[in-house]
Design a protein around this motif. Structure first.
Motif, PDB file in Angstrom:
ATOM      1  N   GLU A  47       0.851  -1.264  -0.315  1.00  0.00           N
ATOM      2  CA  GLU A  47      -0.295   0.161   0.037  1.00  0.00           C
ATOM      3  C   GLU A  47       1.126   1.157   0.419  1.00  0.00           C
ATOM      4  N   ILE A  48       1.031   1.786  -1.188  1.00  0.00           N
ATOM      5  CA  ILE A  48       1.565   3.526  -1.331  1.00  0.00           C
ATOM      6  C   ILE A  48       1.575   4.130  -0.297  1.00  0.00           C
ATOM      7  N   ILE A  49       0.363   4.300   0.334  1.00  0.00           N
ATOM      8  CA  ILE A  49      -0.433   5.404   0.990  1.00  0.00           C
ATOM      9  C   ILE A  49      -0.468   4.915   2.244  1.00  0.00           C
ATOM     10  N   LEU A  50      -0.092   4.216   2.366  1.00  0.00           N
ATOM     11  CA  LEU A  50       0.086   3.430   4.405  1.00  0.00           C
ATOM     12  C   LEU A  50       1.774   3.715   4.144  1.00  0.00           C
ATOM     13  N   ALA A  51       2.519   3.704   3.044  1.00  0.00           N
ATOM     14  CA  ALA A  51       4.486   3.557   2.994  1.00  0.00           C
ATOM     15  C   ALA A  51       3.959   5.544   3.048  1.00  0.00           C
ATOM     16  N   LEU A  52       2.780   5.704   2.026  1.00  0.00           N
ATOM     17  CA  LEU A  52       3.671   7.145   2.728  1.00  0.00           C
ATOM     18  C   LEU A  52       2.814   8.441   4.251  1.00  0.00           C
ATOM     19  N   ILE A  53       1.773   7.440   4.649  1.00  0.00           N
ATOM     20  CA  ILE A  53       1.592   8.552   6.108  1.00  0.00           C
ATOM     21  C   ILE A  53       2.565   7.621   6.634  1.00  0.00           C
ATOM     22  N   SER A  54       3.566   6.574   6.419  1.00  0.00           N
ATOM     23  CA  SER A  54       4.728   5.955   8.345  1.00  0.00           C
ATOM     24  C   SER A  54       5.916   7.134   7.600  1.00  0.00           C
ATOM     25  N   ALA A  55       6.395   7.363   6.024  1.00  0.00           N
ATOM     26  CA  ALA A  55       6.858   8.204   6.348  1.00  0.00           C
ATOM     27  C   ALA A  55       6.863   9.517   6.312  1.00  0.00           C
ATOM     28  N   THR A  56       5.611   9.977   6.604  1.00  0.00           N
ATOM     29  CA  THR A  56       5.703  11.508   6.744  1.00  0.00           C
ATOM     30  C   THR A  56       5.631  12.027   7.701  1.00  0.00           C
ATOM     31  N   LEU A  57       4.305  10.907   8.788  1.00  0.00           N
ATOM     32  CA  LEU A  57       4.758  10.957  10.146  1.00  0.00           C
ATOM     33  C   LEU A  57       5.889  10.704  10.897  1.00  0.00           C
ATOM     34  N   LEU A  58       7.052  10.181  10.888  1.00  0.00           N
ATOM     35  CA  LEU A  58       7.985   9.898  10.899  1.00  0.00           C
ATOM     36  C   LEU A  58       8.892  11.083  10.698  1.00  0.00           C
ATOM     37  N   HIS A  59       8.489  12.111   9.149  1.00  0.00           N
ATOM     38  CA  HIS A  59       9.095  13.446   9.230  1.00  0.00           C
ATOM     39  C   HIS A  59       8.656  14.196  10.182  1.00  0.00           C
ATOM     40  N   MET A  60       7.120  14.625  10.124  1.00  0.00           N
ATOM     41  CA  MET A  60       6.627  15.256  11.457  1.00  0.00           C
ATOM     42  C   MET A  60       7.103  15.294  12.780  1.00  0.00           C
ATOM     43  N   ALA A  61       7.781  14.272  13.167  1.00  0.00           N
ATOM     44  CA  ALA A  61       8.427  13.959  14.732  1.00  0.00           C
ATOM     45  C   ALA A  61       9.656  14.266  14.507  1.00  0.00           C
ATOM     46  N   TRP A  62      10.212  13.794  13.701  1.00  0.00           N
ATOM     47  CA  TRP A  62      11.733  14.589  12.765  1.00  0.00           C
ATOM     48  C   TRP A  62      11.812  16.060  13.039  1.00  0.00           C
ATOM     49  N   ASN A  63      11.188  16.713  12.482  1.00  0.00           N
ATOM     50  CA  ASN A  63      10.732  18.444  12.816  1.00  0.00           C
ATOM     51  C   ASN A  63      10.435  18.545  13.965  1.00  0.00           C
ATOM     52  N   ARG A  64       9.706  18.091  14.181  1.00  0.00           N
ATOM     53  CA  ARG A  64       9.458  18.581  15.259  1.00  0.00           C
ATOM     54  C   ARG A  64      10.558  18.364  16.811  1.00  0.00           C
ATOM     55  N   ALA A  65      10.846  17.528  16.095  1.00  0.00           N
ATOM     56  CA  ALA A  65      12.456  17.692  17.074  1.00  0.00           C
ATOM     57  C   ALA A  65      13.562  18.076  16.749  1.00  0.00           C
ATOM     58  N   ILE A  66      13.866  18.379  15.412  1.00  0.00           N
ATOM     59  CA  ILE A  66      14.784  19.386  15.605  1.00  0.00           C
ATOM     60  C   ILE A  66      14.434  20.952  15.763  1.00  0.00           C
ATOM     61  N   LEU A  67      13.003  21.440  15.947  1.00  0.00           N
ATOM     62  CA  LEU A  67      12.861  22.689  16.117  1.00  0.00           C
ATOM     63  C   LEU A  67      13.208  22.675  17.350  1.00  0.00           C
ATOM     64  N   TYR A  68      12.395  21.263  18.465  1.00  0.00           N
ATOM     65  CA  TYR A  68      11.980  21.547  19.319  1.00  0.00           C
ATOM     66  C   TYR A  68      13.492  21.582  20.308  1.00  0.00           C
ATOM     67  N   PHE A  69      15.381  21.331  19.958  1.00  0.00           N
ATOM     68  CA  PHE A  69      15.720  21.322  20.337  1.00  0.00           C
ATOM     69  C   PHE A  69      16.971  22.895  19.899  1.00  0.00           C
ATOM     70  N   SER A  70      16.217  22.861  18.629  1.00  0.00           N
ATOM     71  CA  SER A  70      16.436  24.237  17.963  1.00  0.00           C
ATOM     72  C   SER A  70      16.397  25.549  18.415  1.00  0.00           C
ATOM     73  N   ILE A  71      15.432  25.423  19.080  1.00  0.00           N
ATOM     74  CA  ILE A  71      14.904  26.289  20.301  1.00  0.00           C
ATOM     75  C   ILE A  71      14.714  26.642  21.462  1.00  0.00           C
ATOM     76  N   GLY A  72      15.876  25.562  22.189  1.00  0.00           N
ATOM     77  CA  GLY A  72      16.458  25.054  23.619  1.00  0.00           C
ATOM     78  C   GLY A  72      15.046  24.790  24.369  1.00  0.00           C
ATOM     79  N   GLY A  73      14.124  23.793  23.790  1.00  0.00           N
ATOM     80  CA  GLY A  73      13.176  23.036  24.549  1.00  0.00           C
ATOM     81  C   GLY A  73      12.232  23.051  24.443  1.00  0.00           C
ATOM     82  N   SER A  74      11.546  24.924  23.909  1.00  0.00           N
ATOM     83  CA  SER A  74       9.900  25.457  24.263  1.00  0.00           C
ATOM     84  C   SER A  74       9.412  24.801  22.779  1.00  0.00           C
ATOM     85  N   ALA A  75       9.389  24.560  21.846  1.00  0.00           N
ATOM     86  CA  ALA A  75       8.492  24.338  21.117  1.00  0.00           C
ATOM     87  C   ALA A  75       7.546  23.129  21.398  1.00  0.00           C
TER      88      ALA A  75
END
Length: 135
Positions: free
Chosen positions: A107-135
């Motif tokens: 299922e390409i949609i399941l694959a797309l959703i999985s990668a998107t959720l991981l990407h969201m988590a990664w970006n959230r972590a980067i934003l959180y750590f880059s601004i000192g844990g306040s995001a």
């Protein structure tokens, strides 16, 4: 001809994503990097490549390279160089996840959703750590 289609796909994915991300940043501010950015990037990388029969993983890696070049072009700093390296690595990982989930589920949609959720988590972590844990 397939090399030309591959290059056109990457150019399209990068240009469309840049446009969407800039628009969404104006509308949403930094939250766009967490929510709409990953959706746009994963859709623009994965769906055209899949529909055109291109290597989804190769498109993800090349997209990461384009993003890395953009990071360095925007700011010729050591931090930009590190962001560029991380762009290549993370987009490759998102590509591997996409391909593995697709091969496992069919299922390409399941694959797309999985990668998107991981990407969201990664970006959230980067934003959180880059601004000192306040995001």
């Amino acid at each position: 001809m397939s090399n030309l289609i591959f290059i056109a796909d990457i150019v399209f994915a990068a240009a469309a994503t840049l446009f969407i991300n800039k628009c969404m940043l104006k509308l949403m501010g930094p939250d766009a990097s967490i929510w709409t950015g990953p959706i746009a990037e994963e859709c623009m990388k994965t769906l055209p490549a899949f529909l055109l029969g291109l290597s989804v993983l190769s498109v993800h890696v090349c997209f990461g390279i384009v993003e890395a070049m953009y990071e360095v072009w925007q700011s010729h700093s050591r931090q930009a160089a590190m962001a560029g390296v991380l762009a290549i690595v993370t987009h490759a990982v998102f590509g591997v996840i996409t391909v593995c989930i697709y091969k496992f589920s069919g299922e390409i949609i399941l694959a797309l959703i999985s990668a998107t959720l991981l990407h969201m988590a990664w970006n959230r972590a980067i934003l959180y750590f880059s601004i000192g844990g306040s995001a």
